[in-house]
Motif scaffolding. Sequence first.
Motif, mmCIF file in Angstrom:
data_model
loop_
_atom_site.group_PDB
_atom_site.id
_atom_site.type_symbol
_atom_site.label_atom_id
_atom_site.label_comp_id
_atom_site.label_asym_id
_atom_site.label_seq_id
_atom_site.Cartn_x
_atom_site.Cartn_y
_atom_site.Cartn_z
ATOM 1 N N PHE A 146 4.446 22.353 -51.429
ATOM 2 C CA PHE A 146 4.858 23.008 -50.190
ATOM 3 C C PHE A 146 5.290 24.452 -50.450
ATOM 4 C CE2 PHE A 146 6.077 18.509 -50.368
ATOM 5 C CZ PHE A 146 5.008 18.024 -49.643
ATOM 6 N N SER A 202 0.847 10.281 -50.460
ATOM 7 C CA SER A 202 0.594 11.198 -49.343
ATOM 8 C C SER A 202 -0.260 10.514 -48.285
ATOM 9 C CB SER A 202 -0.148 12.455 -49.819
ATOM 10 O OG SER A 202 0.453 12.980 -50.953
ATOM 11 N N THR A 231 0.446 10.806 -56.301
ATOM 12 C CA THR A 231 0.556 11.814 -55.239
ATOM 13 C C THR A 231 -0.461 11.540 -54.146
ATOM 14 O OG1 THR A 231 1.179 13.434 -56.905
ATOM 15 C CG2 THR A 231 0.518 14.299 -54.776
ATOM 16 N N ILE A 252 7.065 16.035 -47.660
ATOM 17 C CA ILE A 252 6.071 15.828 -46.603
ATOM 18 C C ILE A 252 6.743 15.798 -45.234
ATOM 19 C CG2 ILE A 252 4.426 14.182 -45.613
ATOM 20 C CD1 ILE A 252 3.570 13.437 -48.437
ATOM 21 N N LEU A 288 8.535 13.884 -53.108
ATOM 22 C CA LEU A 288 7.301 14.054 -52.342
ATOM 23 C C LEU A 288 7.478 13.596 -50.893
ATOM 24 C CD1 LEU A 288 4.314 14.802 -52.154
ATOM 25 C CD2 LEU A 288 3.744 12.582 -53.125
ATOM 26 N N ARG A 311 -3.889 20.430 -40.144
ATOM 27 C CA ARG A 311 -3.460 21.739 -40.670
ATOM 28 C C ARG A 311 -2.775 21.585 -42.027
ATOM 29 N NH1 ARG A 311 -1.387 23.293 -35.578
ATOM 30 N NH2 ARG A 311 0.775 23.200 -36.271
ATOM 31 N N ILE A 312 -1.878 20.586 -42.127
ATOM 32 C CA ILE A 312 -1.133 20.390 -43.382
ATOM 33 C C ILE A 312 -2.082 19.982 -44.503
ATOM 34 C CG2 ILE A 312 0.652 19.021 -44.540
ATOM 35 C CD1 ILE A 312 2.144 18.897 -41.883
ATOM 36 N N LEU A 361 -1.846 21.265 -58.428
ATOM 37 C CA LEU A 361 -1.198 20.395 -57.454
ATOM 38 C C LEU A 361 -0.720 21.286 -56.310
ATOM 39 C CD1 LEU A 361 -0.586 17.312 -57.741
ATOM 40 C CD2 LEU A 361 1.730 17.970 -58.378
ATOM 41 N N ARG A 407 -4.069 22.895 -45.731
ATOM 42 C CA ARG A 407 -3.282 23.813 -46.543
ATOM 43 C C ARG A 407 -3.028 23.248 -47.954
ATOM 44 N NH1 ARG A 407 2.067 24.441 -44.217
ATOM 45 N NH2 ARG A 407 1.030 24.411 -42.212
ATOM 46 N N HIS A 408 -3.093 21.922 -48.083
ATOM 47 C CA HIS A 408 -2.819 21.295 -49.388
ATOM 48 C C HIS A 408 -4.045 20.563 -49.926
ATOM 49 C CE1 HIS A 408 1.164 21.597 -47.371
ATOM 50 N NE2 HIS A 408 1.477 22.104 -48.535
#
Lengths: 339, 339
Positions: free
Chosen positions: A137, A245, A241, B248, B244, A273-274, A134, A277-278
């Motif tokens: 951050f 998201s 999740t 975010i 979460l 970008r976020i 998972l 990264r995830h």
Amino acid sequence: MRVAVDVMGGDRAPGEILKGCWQAAELLSGDDMVHLVGDGAIINDALSTNPVPANKLKHYNVVATTQIIEMDDSPVESIRAKPDSSIAVMCRMVSKGEADAVISAGNTGACVAASQLRMRLLPGVARPGIAVVLPTFHGPVVVCDVGAQVIAKPKYLQQFALMASAYSHDLFNIETPRVALLSIGEEDAKGTGTVKEARKLLRDEPLINFIGNIEGKDVFKGTCDVIVCDGFVGNILLKFTEGLSEGIFQTMAAEMEQESAEVFEKFKGVAKRIWARHDWQEHGGAPLLGVGGICMICHGRSEAKAIKNAIRVAKQLVNSGVNAKITARIAQSIQVTDE
Amino acid sequence: MRVAVDVMGGDRAPGEILKGCWQAAELLSGDDMVHLVGDGAIINDALSTNPVPANKLKHYNVVATTQIIEMDDSPVESIRAKPDSSIAVMCRMVSKGEADAVISAGNTGACVAASQLRMRLLPGVARPGIAVVLPTFHGPVVVCDVGAQVIAKPKYLQQFALMASAYSHDLFNIETPRVALLSIGEEDAKGTGTVKEARKLLRDEPLINFIGNIEGKDVFKGTCDVIVCDGFVGNILLKFTEGLSEGIFQTMAAEMEQESAEVFEKFKGVAKRIWARHDWQEHGGAPLLGVGGICMICHGRSEAKAIKNAIRVAKQLVNSGVNAKITARIAQSIQVTDE
């Protein structure tokens, strides 16, 4: 490393699966072999037009199969009814010593069933668990189990912790991964009977770096490297999740668009970008820990990138000898009954 | 409507709790009464300087208590050991017919235990369930249970569906709320034995508008009004949503700040709007459904707004006669054994 890839499994099969295999060419060296398992005509056709450099072609081999397990086929029945399906054939290849790892974005239940049936469980392992990465951050967290066992006995949770620790160690080079048990409060007294019993086992086990219970709100706070739970809760959480998201980003995009075209463009750049990264596809797939081989289960929505990364991770796990480590840890751990 | 408010419970008690009570003045009329339960000196002092109009003061009454149940006190033991705590006194007031509703942002376990002990269960109800309103991008969804029963038998899940439907109907004016069962797949065969058994009960019950299983990724898609699950999964999910979402927004804020001061300002405005639209405090608190009175359980972090809204919702539920509806539906429903 010899990996068998299920060319027929997944929402974007066979196109993206094959593309991922070609992209993995740069990772292949020495005796590495990618067995492309599925419809022979499709694979040979793709091979003849593929963008892989000539000197890498020796790392690819076609294993033609005639049957396909569909996403909604019953796992156990389909393995018996379709012995020449890509999933069944791949797992038999491992059992015969012809492959070290299998990768599939197809029917998860069938992968779990076939792996258990053909690769068998590692010595001492009571039940296998799916370990997913998972992206939080504060870095990646391994959650085990996310769907192999809808009900977990305390012993299974203890073993998930041992196995996922070995995986986290080998994948992310974390010396002693911090392990947490998912529950509804940090105190001993919180949770189901199973969770309370498992808490004792995790606490007393010298091979586990147990930091205590973790609540839902703390999953993303970077306090642990491994989270242990049963496959019912883990699977719900994983999909939740994804849904939450996506929902937040969509809602925000709609709002940003109202502001101005310029602000919306900036937002899109930041969101991209976020996401990057995830991106779960960076981690390729989730291994089914506890079976006598490497079985990487990929998301049904996997694109080429996920397949390429699954091959990378499979190679890493085969080379690191994660299964030998799991077997040793299980043997050294406090032995508890299955109840 | 007569509501007893726990002035001593919650992270921001007593200040924000009392402020919320004063803000609720505009909602009070006729025989409405807010019983302020807690430290007499503190409450009387606050009453003497409070901003409530003189003509509304008759709606407030002080009930002085001498004991406090702390957040980490054991629920059942603390109710017995601290009979003059605000929570214990409030629930006794309902049992004596002196109040219709109780509101607390204090120890949730103690609220559940005291409500069950003093208010008793409604006729036919096997176990109470906490019903929380989850603000989704397509409107509010009621999730029951989120922590009263860590293990739920199929019968409990059937009754959670009946009770939460009545609550959704009365709170949001939805004629026949669409009910979903939280699981790990839409198919009959997916989930634990309990979930599979509950699925049959929900499907066969004419009083429930059952739409089938729902997966974690679909919770926010607006396909249902009520989601049923056990309190272990529900509580993890609820807290996970909090963690979460905050994560975010924090990550995005940090990224937006890198872009430019102007873009960051725009983002803050948008984020504020989205939070406001999905603010859990707008719904006040979560009722413990199934007990013989209205028990509103508020988040420990509740501010004045949440308390004011909890008073509003309590009044709505008392006036709509939600408990009479629950009792009638439970009596009319297909009777199943407790196993």
